[in-house]
Design a protein around this motif. Structure first.
Motif, PDB file in Angstrom:
ATOM      1  N   ALA A 187      34.508  49.623 -39.370  1.00 26.13           N
ATOM      2  CA  ALA A 187      33.924  50.502 -38.357  1.00 26.13           C
ATOM      3  C   ALA A 187      32.497  50.082 -38.071  1.00 26.13           C
ATOM      4  O   ALA A 187      31.788  49.637 -38.981  1.00 26.13           O
ATOM      5  CB  ALA A 187      33.963  51.956 -38.832  1.00 26.13           C
ATOM      6  N   TRP A 188      32.113  50.204 -36.837  1.00 25.92           N
ATOM      7  CA  TRP A 188      30.742  49.814 -36.448  1.00 25.92           C
ATOM      8  C   TRP A 188      30.151  50.875 -35.537  1.00 25.92           C
ATOM      9  O   TRP A 188      30.860  51.477 -34.729  1.00 25.92           O
ATOM     10  CB  TRP A 188      30.758  48.471 -35.701  1.00 25.92           C
ATOM     11  N   VAL A 245      33.030  52.253 -33.095  1.00 25.41           N
ATOM     12  CA  VAL A 245      34.149  51.351 -32.825  1.00 25.41           C
ATOM     13  C   VAL A 245      34.867  51.071 -34.131  1.00 25.41           C
ATOM     14  O   VAL A 245      34.243  50.722 -35.134  1.00 25.41           O
ATOM     15  CB  VAL A 245      33.647  50.018 -32.227  1.00 25.41           C
ATOM     16  N   GLU A 246      36.176  51.265 -34.152  1.00 29.93           N
ATOM     17  CA  GLU A 246      36.981  50.863 -35.300  1.00 29.93           C
ATOM     18  C   GLU A 246      37.992  49.841 -34.800  1.00 29.93           C
ATOM     19  O   GLU A 246      38.749  50.105 -33.868  1.00 29.93           O
ATOM     20  CB  GLU A 246      37.706  52.056 -35.918  1.00 29.93           C
ATOM     21  N   ALA A 247      37.950  48.692 -35.414  1.00 25.94           N
ATOM     22  CA  ALA A 247      38.857  47.636 -34.948  1.00 25.94           C
ATOM     23  C   ALA A 247      39.093  46.662 -36.090  1.00 25.94           C
ATOM     24  O   ALA A 247      38.378  46.684 -37.097  1.00 25.94           O
ATOM     25  CB  ALA A 247      38.256  46.911 -33.749  1.00 25.94           C
ATOM     26  N   ALA A 248      40.084  45.805 -35.936  1.00 26.56           N
ATOM     27  CA  ALA A 248      40.392  44.839 -36.984  1.00 26.56           C
ATOM     28  C   ALA A 248      40.823  43.532 -36.329  1.00 26.56           C
ATOM     29  O   ALA A 248      41.197  43.494 -35.155  1.00 26.56           O
ATOM     30  CB  ALA A 248      41.516  45.366 -37.887  1.00 26.56           C
ATOM     31  N   GLY A 249      40.734  42.465 -37.092  1.00 22.92           N
ATOM     32  CA  GLY A 249      41.337  41.219 -36.650  1.00 22.92           C
ATOM     33  C   GLY A 249      40.398  40.188 -36.089  1.00 22.92           C
ATOM     34  O   GLY A 249      40.837  39.113 -35.690  1.00 22.92           O
ATOM     35  N   PRO A 277      27.299  48.093 -39.169  1.00 28.04           N
ATOM     36  CA  PRO A 277      28.548  48.471 -39.845  1.00 28.04           C
ATOM     37  C   PRO A 277      28.463  49.900 -40.383  1.00 28.04           C
ATOM     38  O   PRO A 277      27.430  50.311 -40.899  1.00 28.04           O
ATOM     39  CB  PRO A 277      28.655  47.472 -40.999  1.00 28.04           C
ATOM     40  N   GLU A 278      29.551  50.631 -40.203  1.00 35.61           N
ATOM     41  CA  GLU A 278      29.612  52.003 -40.714  1.00 35.61           C
ATOM     42  C   GLU A 278      30.844  52.150 -41.582  1.00 35.61           C
ATOM     43  O   GLU A 278      31.777  52.861 -41.229  1.00 35.61           O
ATOM     44  CB  GLU A 278      29.709  53.006 -39.555  1.00 35.61           C
ATOM     45  N   GLY A 323      41.845  41.251 -30.800  1.00 36.31           N
ATOM     46  CA  GLY A 323      41.616  42.209 -31.884  1.00 36.31           C
ATOM     47  C   GLY A 323      42.453  43.463 -31.682  1.00 36.31           C
ATOM     48  O   GLY A 323      43.014  43.686 -30.605  1.00 36.31           O
ATOM     49  N   ALA A 324      42.576  44.254 -32.759  1.00 42.27           N
ATOM     50  CA  ALA A 324      43.305  45.521 -32.665  1.00 42.27           C
ATOM     51  C   ALA A 324      42.300  46.654 -32.658  1.00 42.27           C
ATOM     52  O   ALA A 324      41.641  46.909 -33.675  1.00 42.27           O
ATOM     53  CB  ALA A 324      44.265  45.667 -33.835  1.00 42.27           C
ATOM     54  N   LEU A 325      42.191  47.316 -31.516  1.00 44.33           N
ATOM     55  CA  LEU A 325      41.236  48.432 -31.399  1.00 44.33           C
ATOM     56  C   LEU A 325      41.917  49.714 -31.860  1.00 44.33           C
ATOM     57  O   LEU A 325      42.946  50.105 -31.321  1.00 44.33           O
ATOM     58  CB  LEU A 325      40.799  48.567 -29.945  1.00 44.33           C
ATOM     59  N   THR A 326      41.382  50.348 -32.912  1.00 44.68           N
ATOM     60  CA  THR A 326      42.026  51.577 -33.398  1.00 44.68           C
ATOM     61  C   THR A 326      41.255  52.827 -33.010  1.00 44.68           C
ATOM     62  O   THR A 326      41.793  53.920 -32.993  1.00 44.68           O
ATOM     63  CB  THR A 326      42.180  51.552 -34.928  1.00 44.68           C
ATOM     64  N   ARG A 327      39.963  52.685 -32.731  1.00 42.72           N
ATOM     65  CA  ARG A 327      39.218  53.895 -32.367  1.00 42.72           C
ATOM     66  C   ARG A 327      37.989  53.529 -31.564  1.00 42.72           C
ATOM     67  O   ARG A 327      37.336  52.510 -31.839  1.00 42.72           O
ATOM     68  CB  ARG A 327      38.793  54.630 -33.643  1.00 42.72           C
ATOM     69  N   LEU A 328      37.700  54.372 -30.588  1.00 42.01           N
ATOM     70  CA  LEU A 328      36.511  54.151 -29.769  1.00 42.01           C
ATOM     71  C   LEU A 328      35.981  55.529 -29.391  1.00 42.01           C
ATOM     72  O   LEU A 328      36.608  56.247 -28.628  1.00 42.01           O
ATOM     73  CB  LEU A 328      36.908  53.363 -28.515  1.00 42.01           C
ATOM     74  N   ALA A 329      34.864  55.898 -29.999  1.00 40.77           N
ATOM     75  CA  ALA A 329      34.417  57.279 -29.802  1.00 40.77           C
ATOM     76  C   ALA A 329      32.968  57.340 -29.374  1.00 40.77           C
ATOM     77  O   ALA A 329      32.126  56.563 -29.850  1.00 40.77           O
ATOM     78  CB  ALA A 329      34.614  58.067 -31.097  1.00 40.77           C
ATOM     79  N   ASP A 330      32.697  58.286 -28.482  1.00 38.58           N
ATOM     80  CA  ASP A 330      31.333  58.572 -28.082  1.00 38.58           C
ATOM     81  C   ASP A 330      30.674  59.333 -29.231  1.00 38.58           C
ATOM     82  O   ASP A 330      31.224  60.322 -29.715  1.00 38.58           O
ATOM     83  CB  ASP A 330      31.391  59.483 -26.837  1.00 38.58           C
ATOM     84  N   LEU A 331      29.537  58.891 -29.690  1.00 37.13           N
ATOM     85  CA  LEU A 331      28.883  59.600 -30.791  1.00 37.13           C
ATOM     86  C   LEU A 331      27.845  60.566 -30.232  1.00 37.13           C
ATOM     87  O   LEU A 331      26.961  60.168 -29.485  1.00 37.13           O
ATOM     88  CB  LEU A 331      28.185  58.613 -31.729  1.00 37.13           C
ATOM     89  N   GLN A 332      27.978  61.832 -30.620  1.00 38.87           N
ATOM     90  CA  GLN A 332      26.930  62.790 -30.276  1.00 38.87           C
ATOM     91  C   GLN A 332      25.700  62.421 -31.092  1.00 38.87           C
ATOM     92  O   GLN A 332      25.813  62.137 -32.274  1.00 38.87           O
ATOM     93  CB  GLN A 332      27.371  64.209 -30.649  1.00 38.87           C
TER      94      GLN A 332
END
Ligand code: ADP
Ligand code: MG
Lengths: 326, 316
Positions: free
Chosen positions: B267-268, B240-244, B262-263, B289-298
């Motif tokens: 990013a988390w 998850v990448e987000a801000a705010g 936290p990554e 919040g502002a969501l900038t990225r949401l990715a499934d992690l292999q």
């Protein structure tokens, strides 16, 4: 290790599967290689001189019964100091070593060995195919050389060779190929034992020099050591001579020169008990018929062929046991 | 042999190789099924190549058994080698010959009729996109092209099983990608592929199942997801990448979320026991919040491997 042998015995399929393609490929490689060109030039350079000088001398001979064509091989012209067969005695091992010293280790180094051995063939076929290809290449060069000598003789002497001369000449070819076979097997054994082609060539050449230069000295040293006691009778003397002869015959070069002597100098009636140096003087009386000469050198011929088989078998055993990781 | 079921192509039981006292391969068991890509993964010296050599009969085993397509590689090596294609680690070809001449030699060793061989060679070279260099000397080939030529050899052979030892080592990312695509092509053609690598993450994407080797043993075996669940715990990792806002605090409030780590900046890494992506997106947006990225992690095999051996060490 017992299980290894029993497993090998139980394996299925012919060990000769694939020998043809290996032979054809290796032969093509040899015949098109620069190395082959160099070896051929080498043979011509060393052979042409004695042959040309012999022909010069022989043109003046008019005796039709004197085996003129065979004397092209054996005559020792004064200007050259070496006969054609004597030159061949050391050219043949050099050629054979040149053809075999990198035959297996180069496959390791190019990392082609495991790819080739993962095709449906046994290692037997690979080694045998390489050996036969080397021998065939070598035979091609020798036959060409032989034809050139006979051809030159025909042109310059102006008489055709007699049937018996041709027969003896062919016998000489067979002996020469067997002699080359021993050295080919020796150099292939080193190519299996040693990963570096340079080291393998060095070892094979070292062995050749050993037999050429050191072995006669060593043999006579051993004989004089054995003679340190007392020579009381003719039997003692004969026993010593036998020992000397036996030791010398461990060298393939001795077997070759004895066999060639009997074939190309039909007057030769006996090959022992004398050291090769004395042999040239041992030509007495009337020539032997061809079959008698063959009988005389039968032990030498079987010795050469048996030696070739033994050395090849050694290379085979070592190769079978090697792990192929390249 | 009768005990091999029709969809098992390789079956190893207690397979062992000793070098003196050293157990290079230590009583391993595995099955490889028809039409799958099986990854043999592990660091250098783990015993991967030794295992492969025993399957091909190129080295003798010290114990156990292995069956390849119903044949014993020691007693029936020709039968095995007729049906199995092998691409050795750092494969070599005869440099002074062209690609076509190299393949022709192999075809003759296989005993293919000449006409048949010629068409198979052309087809195989087309399938690995080397048709335009068919008559170039192999000495002019790059490493990647040599590997592809090795694949072409296997295609030409019409092997039922392809054994590829470190096929991607030494290749740049693009060549690796291309090669893996060709390996997938083998699978599509119905070939069972065994592929070894010491670079776990490079090849994990093509493998249906993997065996993780370590010091001559198979530490773990299964699909990548199975192994990840086993070692990293069941759960869906997402990024998850987000801000705010206080992301960590917000996310912990979502049902099913197990950890939020936290990554890096903004990013988390979130692990949950179910797929929480929709809930995460909704919660972040709803909280302003502002969501900038949401990715499934292999799940990463590298991670699986590292974690597994860390735990094994702690347990010891
Ligand atoms: N010929 C050999 N003699 C002794 N040990 C060997 C030999 N070949 C490989 N080994 C050892 O066997 C182990 C496994 O090697 P290998 O199968 O090549 O590993 P990998 O392919 O996974 O890198 C290593 O520890 C290696 O040192
Ligand atoms: Mg390896």
């Amino acid at each position: 290790m017992g299980s290894r042998a029993s497993l090998a015995l139980r394996r299925q399929g012919s060990p000769f599967t694939g020998i043809g393609p290996v032979l054809v490929k290796e032969l093509a490689d040899h015949l098109s290689s620069v190395r082959m060109l160099v070896l051929t030039l080498f043979v011509i350079a060393f052979g042409a001189f004695p042959v040309a000088s012999s022909l010069q001398t022989l043109r003046t001979v008019v005796d039709p019964n004197s085996f003129l064509f065979l004397r092209i091989f054996t005559l020792e012209p004064e200007q050259v100091g070496i006969s054609f067969v004597a030159a061949l005695n050391f050219i043949i091992p050099l050629m054979a070593i040149g053809l075999g010293f990198d035959s297996v280790n180069s496959e390791f180094n190019r990392r082609t060995l495991s790819r080739v051995l993962s095709q449906p063939i046994y290692r037997d076929a690979l080694l045998m195919g390489k050996f036969l290809a080397g021998l065939a290449t070598f035979a091609v060069v020798l036959v060409a050389l032989w034809l050139m000598v006979f051809g030159a003789g025909l042109l310059l002497l102006g008489v055709p060779p007699r049937g018996v001369e041709v027969a003896r000449g062919v016998g000489f070819l067979v002996v020469a190929i067997a002699y080359g076979g021993i050295w080919l097997a020796i150099s292939m054994l080193f190519s299996v034992l040693l990963r570096s082609p340079a080291t393998s060539a060095l070892c094979a050449l070292g062995l050749w020099l050993f037999f050429l230069l050191l072995w006669p000295q060593l043999a006579s040293a051993i004989v004089s050591g054995a003679a340190a006691g007392e020579i009381r009778s003719v039997e003692d003397y004969a026993a010593l001579q036998d020992l000397a002869m036996g030791l010398m015959r461990l060298s393939p070069g001795t077997l070759f020169s004895e066999a060639v002597l009997a074939l190309l100098s039909p007057e030769t009636r006996t090959l022992g008990p004398m050291l090769p140096a004395q042999m040239r003087g041992a030509i007495l009386g009337a020539p032997l018929p061809f079959d008698q000469s063959l009988l005389l050198i039968w032990p030498q011929i079987t010795g050469l062929i048996a030696g070739m088989i033994v050395v090849f078998a050694a290379a085979y055993v070592v190769f079978q046991r090697q792990e192929v990781r390249a | 042999m009768a005990d091999i079921s029709s969809d098992t192509v390789i079956k190893a039981r207690g397979l062992t190789k000793l070098y003196g006292r050293h157990r290079a391969v230590d009583a391993i068991d595995f099955d490889i099924r028809r039409g799958e890509i099986f990854g043999v993964l592990g660091p250098n010296g783990a015993g991967k190549t030794t295992t492969i050599l025993m399957m091909l009969g190129l080295t003798e085993r010290s114990g156990g058994s292995v069956d390849v397509l119903g044949f014993d590689p020691v007693r029936q090596p020709l039968e095995v080698k007729r049906r199995v294609g092998y691409l050795p680690d750092a494969v070599g070809f005869y440099d002074h010959l062209t690609a076509r001449q190299n393949l022709r030699y192999t075809a003759r060793l296989l005993g293919l009729p000449r006409r048949e061989a010629e068409t198979r060679i052309v087809d195989a070279m087309e399938s690995v996109k080397l048709a335009d260099v068919l008559d170039n000397r192999v000495s002019t080939f790059s490493r990647g092209m040599r590997q592809r030529l090795g694949i072409a050899e296997i295609v030409m052979k019409r092997a039922e099983v392809a054994i590829l030892d470190e096929p991607t080592s030494g290749l740049d990312p693009h060549s690796t990608f291309e090669l893996l695509e060709m390996i997938r092509g083998l699978k599509r053609a119905g070939v069972a592929v065994l592929l070894s690598s010491h670079l776990l993450d490079r090849v994990q994407s093509v493998c249906d199942r993997v065996a993780l080797f370590n010091e001559g043993r198979i530490a773990l075996m299964g699909t990548v997801v199975e192994l990840a669940n086993l070692v990293l715990g069941a759960g869906h990792p997402i990024l998850v990448e987000a801000a705010g806002l206080d992301i960590a605090g917000t996310l912990y409030g979502i049902e099913g979320v197990q950890s939020v780590v936290p990554e890096g900046e903004g990013a988390w890494r979130v692990v949950a026991d179910r797929d929480v992506r929709a809930a995460v997106a909704h919660r972040i947006v709803a909280s302003g919040g502002a969501l900038t990225r949401l990715a499934d992690l292999q799940p990463s095999l590298e991670e699986v491997y590292t974690r597994y051996f860390e735990e094994a060490r702690h347990a010891a």
